[in-house]
Enzyme design. Structure first.
Site, PDB file in Angstrom:
ATOM      1  CG  LEU A 115      -2.126  -0.978   0.981  1.00  0.00           C
ATOM      2  CD1 LEU A 115      -3.094  -0.821   2.250  1.00  0.00           C
ATOM      3  CD2 LEU A 115      -2.970  -0.665  -0.173  1.00  0.00           C
ATOM      4  CG  HIS A 116       3.206   2.031  -3.382  1.00  0.00           C
ATOM      5  ND1 HIS A 116       2.826   2.818  -4.492  1.00  0.00           N
ATOM      6  CD2 HIS A 116       2.969   0.796  -4.181  1.00  0.00           C
ATOM      7  CE1 HIS A 116       2.291   2.122  -5.647  1.00  0.00           C
ATOM      8  NE2 HIS A 116       2.735   0.713  -5.125  1.00  0.00           N
ATOM      9  CB  ALA A 117       2.045   7.202  -2.830  1.00  0.00           C
TER      10      ALA A 117
END
Length: 87
Positions: free
Chosen positions: A14-16
């Site tokens: 769940l990166h940017a």
């Protein structure tokens, strides 16, 4: 209240970008969404809160959805995970 566990399969966790897609989806609803990962909790409607969890690919997150439209929210979250966060 609806509780569900989902595995993050999107590359990089769940990166940017995927966090933004998730938060934008959840902000379309009135129900509250709590995300629980490794004994940490996050407001699913806050990008900073979601990213602070540090969820990686293969990790499992518990979602707690509560409110008038909780069934619809839960279905939308599951659908987002099933399509690998594609918009």
């Amino acid at each position: 209240m609806i509780r569900m566990n989902l595995e993050v399969v999107v590359s990089g966790g769940l990166h940017a970008r995927p966090a933004s897609v998730l938060v934008n989806l959840l902000n379309q609803y009135s129900s509250s969404v709590k995300m629980i990962y490794n004994d940490k909790q996050a407001n699913g409607k806050s990008i900073l809160s979601v990213m602070a969890l540090g969820v990686k690919t293969g990790d499992e997150i518990m979602f707690e959805v509560e409110g008038a439209d909780e069934q619809e929210v839960a279905a939308s979250i599951e659908a987002l995970f099933e399509r690998n966060f594609a918009i």
